[in-house]
Scaffold this active site. Structure first.
Site, PDB file in Angstrom:
ATOM      1  N   HIS A 203       0.795  -1.237   0.000  1.00 15.70           N
ATOM      2  CA  HIS A 203       0.000   0.000   0.000  1.00 15.70           C
ATOM      3  C   HIS A 203       0.827   1.287   0.000  1.00 15.70           C
ATOM      4  CE1 HIS A 203       0.786  -0.148   4.355  1.00 15.70           C
ATOM      5  NE2 HIS A 203       0.556   1.142   4.363  1.00 15.70           N
TER       6      HIS A 203
HETATM    7  C1  UD1 Z   1      -2.079   5.872   5.558  1.00 13.42           C
HETATM    8  C2  UD1 Z   1      -0.783   6.387   6.190  1.00 13.42           C
HETATM    9  C3  UD1 Z   1       0.272   5.294   6.172  1.00 13.42           C
HETATM   10  C4  UD1 Z   1      -0.246   4.020   6.787  1.00 13.42           C
HETATM   11  C5  UD1 Z   1      -1.567   3.624   6.170  1.00 13.42           C
HETATM   12  C6  UD1 Z   1      -2.115   2.453   6.923  1.00 13.42           C
HETATM   13  C7  UD1 Z   1      -0.233   8.763   5.877  1.00 13.42           C
HETATM   14  C8  UD1 Z   1       0.575   9.723   5.094  1.00 13.42           C
HETATM   15  N1  UD1 Z   1      -0.241   7.504   5.415  1.00 13.42           N
HETATM   16  O1  UD1 Z   1      -1.805   5.583   4.202  1.00 13.42           O
HETATM   17  O2  UD1 Z   1       1.385   5.723   6.912  1.00 13.42           O
HETATM   18  O3  UD1 Z   1       0.694   3.004   6.561  1.00 13.42           O
HETATM   19  O4  UD1 Z   1      -2.491   4.714   6.259  1.00 13.42           O
HETATM   20  O5  UD1 Z   1      -3.029   1.726   6.207  1.00 13.42           O
HETATM   21  O6  UD1 Z   1      -0.848   9.121   6.848  1.00 13.42           O
HETATM   22  N2  UD1 Z   1      -9.136   5.159   1.186  1.00 13.42           N
HETATM   23  C9  UD1 Z   1     -10.364   4.543   1.141  1.00 13.42           C
HETATM   24  N3  UD1 Z   1     -11.004   4.311   2.331  1.00 13.42           N
HETATM   25  C10 UD1 Z   1     -10.495   4.661   3.535  1.00 13.42           C
HETATM   26  C11 UD1 Z   1      -9.235   5.296   3.560  1.00 13.42           C
HETATM   27  C12 UD1 Z   1      -8.573   5.526   2.379  1.00 13.42           C
HETATM   28  O7  UD1 Z   1     -10.872   4.197   0.088  1.00 13.42           O
HETATM   29  O8  UD1 Z   1     -11.130   4.397   4.572  1.00 13.42           O
HETATM   30  C13 UD1 Z   1      -8.414   5.366  -0.095  1.00 13.42           C
HETATM   31  C14 UD1 Z   1      -8.631   6.745  -0.693  1.00 13.42           C
HETATM   32  O9  UD1 Z   1      -8.637   6.603  -2.072  1.00 13.42           O
HETATM   33  C15 UD1 Z   1      -7.376   7.491  -0.264  1.00 13.42           C
HETATM   34  C16 UD1 Z   1      -6.314   6.391  -0.265  1.00 13.42           C
HETATM   35  O10 UD1 Z   1      -7.001   5.227   0.148  1.00 13.42           O
HETATM   36  O11 UD1 Z   1      -7.063   8.550  -1.134  1.00 13.42           O
HETATM   37  C17 UD1 Z   1      -5.154   6.687   0.652  1.00 13.42           C
HETATM   38  O12 UD1 Z   1      -5.589   6.934   1.997  1.00 13.42           O
HETATM   39  P1  UD1 Z   1      -4.684   7.796   3.009  1.00 13.42           P
HETATM   40  O13 UD1 Z   1      -5.261   7.737   4.361  1.00 13.42           O
HETATM   41  O14 UD1 Z   1      -4.412   9.127   2.415  1.00 13.42           O
HETATM   42  O15 UD1 Z   1      -3.317   7.047   2.982  1.00 13.42           O
HETATM   43  P2  UD1 Z   1      -2.975   5.506   3.158  1.00 13.42           P
HETATM   44  O16 UD1 Z   1      -2.364   5.031   1.892  1.00 13.42           O
HETATM   45  O17 UD1 Z   1      -4.165   4.777   3.699  1.00 13.42           O
HETATM   46  N1  UDP Z   2      -3.970  -5.387   8.931  1.00 12.26           N
HETATM   47  C1  UDP Z   2      -5.284  -5.832   9.128  1.00 12.26           C
HETATM   48  N2  UDP Z   2      -6.017  -6.176   8.023  1.00 12.26           N
HETATM   49  C2  UDP Z   2      -5.525  -6.092   6.754  1.00 12.26           C
HETATM   50  C3  UDP Z   2      -4.188  -5.634   6.576  1.00 12.26           C
HETATM   51  C4  UDP Z   2      -3.454  -5.271   7.687  1.00 12.26           C
HETATM   52  O1  UDP Z   2      -5.750  -5.930  10.269  1.00 12.26           O
HETATM   53  O2  UDP Z   2      -6.249  -6.427   5.806  1.00 12.26           O
HETATM   54  C5  UDP Z   2      -3.173  -5.002  10.120  1.00 12.26           C
HETATM   55  C6  UDP Z   2      -1.811  -5.641  10.229  1.00 12.26           C
HETATM   56  O3  UDP Z   2      -1.908  -6.916  10.831  1.00 12.26           O
HETATM   57  C7  UDP Z   2      -1.069  -4.648  11.100  1.00 12.26           C
HETATM   58  C8  UDP Z   2      -1.632  -3.324  10.640  1.00 12.26           C
HETATM   59  O4  UDP Z   2      -2.879  -3.627  10.003  1.00 12.26           O
HETATM   60  O5  UDP Z   2      -1.375  -4.833  12.463  1.00 12.26           O
HETATM   61  C9  UDP Z   2      -0.699  -2.678   9.680  1.00 12.26           C
HETATM   62  O6  UDP Z   2      -1.321  -1.609   9.083  1.00 12.26           O
HETATM   63  P1  UDP Z   2      -0.928  -1.080   7.636  1.00 12.26           P
HETATM   64  O7  UDP Z   2      -0.192  -2.128   6.888  1.00 12.26           O
HETATM   65  O8  UDP Z   2      -2.170  -0.552   7.054  1.00 12.26           O
HETATM   66  O9  UDP Z   2      -0.005   0.171   7.977  1.00 12.26           O
HETATM   67  P2  UDP Z   2       1.529   0.335   8.379  1.00 12.26           P
HETATM   68  O10 UDP Z   2       1.838  -0.593   9.483  1.00 12.26           O
HETATM   69  O11 UDP Z   2       2.338   0.097   7.156  1.00 12.26           O
HETATM   70  O12 UDP Z   2       1.609   1.765   8.780  1.00 12.26           O
END
Ligand code: UD1
Ligand code: UDP
Length: 364
Positions: A203
């Site tokens: 992601h």
């Molecule tokens: C964010 C965090 C990242 C973390 C990740 C965990 C920042 C900069 N990034 O990244 O550090 O690892 O969360 O998963 O804060 N979207 C949906 N539904 C949701 C949320 C997001 O569809 O509930 C989609 C939207 O298209 C959005 C994209 O995901 O634009 C990215 O979401 P965003 O929260 O900006 O960043 P993440 O990639 O989720």
């Molecule tokens: N995770 C989850 N369901 C999923 C994918 C990830 O519960 O479908 C959990 C995973 O086990 C871990 C956390 O989400 O505890 C990690 O989050 P993510 O990978 O979104 O973000 P990051 O750790 O890279 O910031």
């Protein structure tokens, strides 16, 4: 004392679950959900499964560009800080919600406690690196999960208020794995056998937003899927770009690739523990692979968790060719990685949440 906790994204709900439980024994907690993650499968499911109290406020900020999202959060958090007048602001990890909480609190001179302080990738092109560095430098209490994280903070001149607590994700892993092992039906539902599939999550912006990178990762998975099943829970960001680059159909049609929606924490622990290899760019999953003693291939050129690489359990490799991620390098890493199986307690003893509560209580 009144503690004002700011959460917003999936890994933060998970990190907060047991700390919040501990803190509420002696303190009042006001829980703020910024709304950065809003899909049920990225938010609500964790509150339900992990027994996290419902947020007192949901700011409903949603998705947008970094500055826009962070700015909107700050405007709302500042209002609430002024009305709630807390003694401490508690933050987790490195998302935009973390940074918004940190800047808002610091400007009002409210002390900040930061859980998961100190990991560094030493790469400012990673948005989360900016969030962590900024937050650490304006925090009063810094809870470092590993010795390496603590040393990183010390190298930046941060000594006061820095505590080595261990990692709260290990607390969760130990506490919730038993529940997961009793309750999860996910492998039966998918018709997959334990230790007979590779778990994949992708992601990071660098891997998803650049078409050629995502295409090359998909190509690698298609080839590997001829040798083994692949279980791939899709983050919405990844789903969005796979659809935009017209890669979704090929993945869906590939018989050994099991594309699923994001799963809850219990199912995730279960599929993590029972996978034979994990291929990921998630910071949290790299650690959980280590806790579960499952070999991890990290699809990135650096990691916030070099301890796991040093222990020989996580592979970081130069995965780039001509500026883009290279399929062959990923395939080669998956096929050849051998772990050292020398596990040490580098993430503490699974009691980080209690230690954090004790330090916060002692602070007042
Ligand atoms: C964010 C965090 C990242 C973390 C990740 C965990 C920042 C900069 N990034 O990244 O550090 O690892 O969360 O998963 O804060 N979207 C949906 N539904 C949701 C949320 C997001 O569809 O509930 C989609 C939207 O298209 C959005 C994209 O995901 O634009 C990215 O979401 P965003 O929260 O900006 O960043 P993440 O990639 O989720
Ligand atoms: N995770 C989850 N369901 C999923 C994918 C990830 O519960 O479908 C959990 C995973 O086990 C871990 C956390 O989400 O505890 C990690 O989050 P993510 O990978 O979104 O973000 P990051 O750790 O890279 O910031």
């Amino acid at each position: 004392m009144k503690i004002f906790t700011v959460l917003g994204a999936r890994p933060q709900f998970i990190k907060a679950a047991l700390v919040s439980k501990e803190l509420r024994k002696n303190h009042t907690e006001v829980l703020i959900h910024t709304g950065q993650h809003y899909d049920k499968r990225l938010s609500e499911v964790f509150f339900e499964e992990m027994g996290i109290p419902q947020p007192d406020y949901n700011l409903g900020i949603g998705s947008s560009s970094h500055a826009h999202q962070t700015g909107l959060m700050m405007i709302e958090i500042e209002k609430l800080l002024s009305s709630e007048n807390p003694d401490l602001v508690l933050l987790y990890g490195d998302t935009n919600s973390t940074l918004a909480g940190a800047l808002s609190a610091a400007k009002l001179q409210i002390p900040i406690a930061h859980v998961e302080a100190g990991p560094r990738m030493y790469d400012k092109s990673v948005p989360e690196e900016i969030n962590r560095v900024m937050t650490d430098h304006i925090s009063t209490l810094l809870f470092a999960p590993t010795v390496r994280a603590m040393e990183n903070l010390n190298k930046e001149g941060l000594f006061e208020g820095v505590y080595l607590t261990g990692d709260v994700m290990l607390d969760n892993f130990k506490y919730f794995l038993k529940k997961a092992e009793k309750g999860s039906q996910i492998l039966d539902t998918l018709n997959l056998e334990k230790k007979d599939y590779i778990l994949v999550t992708i992601h990071r912006a660098r891997n998803t937003d650049v078409e050629k990178n995502l295409r090359n990762i998909v190509d690698a998975l298609l080839i590997i899927s001829k040798e083994t099943d692949i279980l791939f829970p899709l983050h919405p960001r990844t789903k969005k770009f796979l659809t935009e680059y017209e890669l979704m159909d090929t993945l869906i049609k590939s018989p050994n690739i099991h594309l699923i929606k994001p799963v809850g924490y219990l199912d995730m622990l279960f599929i993590t523990k029972n996978s034979k290899i994990i291929v990921t760019d998630s910071g949290g999953l790299q650690k959980e692979a280590y806790f579960a003693k499952v070999p991890c291939i990290t699809v990135d050129t650096s990691t916030g968790w070099p301890e796991t690489v040093q222990q020989g359990e996580n592979k970081i490799f130069d995965n780039v060719n001509n500026g883009f991620i290279n399929s062959d390098k990923i395939i080669n890493a998956i096929r050849t990685f051998q772990t050292s199986n020398k596990y040490k307690n580098i993430f503490g003893d699974g009691n980080a949440s209690t230690k954090i509560e004790n330090i916060i209580t002692g602070f007042f």
